[in-house]
Scaffold this active site. Structure first.
Site, short mmCIF file in Angstrom:
data_model
loop_
_atom_site.label_atom_id
_atom_site.label_comp_id
_atom_site.label_asym_id
_atom_site.label_seq_id
_atom_site.Cartn_x
_atom_site.Cartn_y
_atom_site.Cartn_z
N ILE A 45 39.81 35.33 38.60
CA ILE A 45 39.87 33.89 38.87
C ILE A 45 38.85 33.57 39.96
O ILE A 45 39.02 34.00 41.11
CB ILE A 45 41.29 33.48 39.34
CG1 ILE A 45 42.35 33.92 38.30
CG2 ILE A 45 41.36 31.98 39.60
CD1 ILE A 45 43.78 33.86 38.81
N GLU A 46 37.78 32.88 39.57
CA GLU A 46 36.69 32.63 40.52
C GLU A 46 36.88 31.30 41.25
O GLU A 46 37.78 30.53 40.94
CB GLU A 46 35.35 32.69 39.77
CG GLU A 46 35.13 34.07 39.18
CD GLU A 46 33.77 34.28 38.55
OE1 GLU A 46 33.05 33.29 38.28
OE2 GLU A 46 33.41 35.46 38.33
N CYS A 55 40.15 39.36 41.68
CA CYS A 55 39.88 40.23 40.53
C CYS A 55 41.11 40.33 39.62
O CYS A 55 42.25 40.11 40.06
CB CYS A 55 39.52 41.64 41.00
SG CYS A 55 37.93 41.77 41.83
N GLU A 57 42.60 42.96 38.38
CA GLU A 57 43.57 43.99 38.78
C GLU A 57 44.52 43.45 39.84
O GLU A 57 45.73 43.66 39.77
CB GLU A 57 42.85 45.22 39.37
CG GLU A 57 41.87 45.89 38.43
CD GLU A 57 40.45 45.32 38.52
OE1 GLU A 57 40.30 44.09 38.60
OE2 GLU A 57 39.50 46.11 38.49
N CYS A 92 36.64 47.42 41.42
CA CYS A 92 35.88 47.35 42.68
C CYS A 92 36.66 48.07 43.79
O CYS A 92 37.83 48.42 43.63
CB CYS A 92 35.63 45.89 43.06
SG CYS A 92 37.05 45.04 43.76
N CYS A 95 39.94 46.40 44.91
CA CYS A 95 41.04 46.62 43.96
C CYS A 95 41.54 48.07 44.01
O CYS A 95 42.74 48.31 43.88
CB CYS A 95 40.61 46.25 42.54
SG CYS A 95 40.49 44.46 42.34
#
Ligand code: THU
Length: 139
Positions: A45-46, A55, A57, A92, A95
């Site tokens: 969700i940006e 992110c 995850e 990443c 996460c």
């Protein structure tokens, strides 16, 4: 056991449908298996301010934890640019750290691009070997 991995891959791929990615156009989906047998999905969700981006995850993990579930056995993650899934889309660093908080020594990370093509990793042995977790705080 094999079928649950396929199902997690399917759910992770389905979760990319909801990715909110107007800036990167890079869709990521995750499917987290609770020890209670329930699957928690998440997408990325940006945000226009970029850094608040969450992110996939962490979306899945935070959904579960916010419902009182903190014990998990595995997570499948898929992702790629413009809806084309990469063969593997590794989590990443942020996460990985969040996964480490709720993973035990048998926790598995599943990476792939379809229900047929995926690899299963032991999280602490293969993905985040030199981890900093609650065990260190207790020293
Ligand atoms: N992203 C994830 O959802 N998970 C990761 O582990 C890596 C990156 C997202 C964040 C952002 O929306 C997009 O992928 C590009 O970085």
């Amino acid at each position: 056991m094999e079928n649950i991995n396929k199902l997690l891959m399917k759910k992770a791929i389905e979760a990319t449908k909801f990715s909110y990615v107007p800036y990167s156009e890079f869709t990521v989906g995750a499917a987290l298996l609770g020890k209670n047998g329930i699957i928690y999905t998440g997408c990325n969700i940006e945000n226009a301010s970029y850094t608040p981006t969450n992110c996939a995850e962490r979306t899945a993990i935070f959904k579960a934890v916010s419902e009182g579930i903190t014990e998990f056995s595995k997570i499948a993650v898929v992702g790629g640019p413009k809806r084309n899934l990469l063969e593997q889309c590794p989590p990443c660093g942020v996460c990985r750290q969040v996964i480490a908080e709720f993973a035990d020594k048998d926790f598995e990370l599943i990476l792939g691009d379809s229900e047929e093509n995926f690899v299963v990793y032991n999280f602490f042995e293969e993905v985040l070997p030199l981890s900093f977790t609650k065990k260190d705080l207790k020293k």
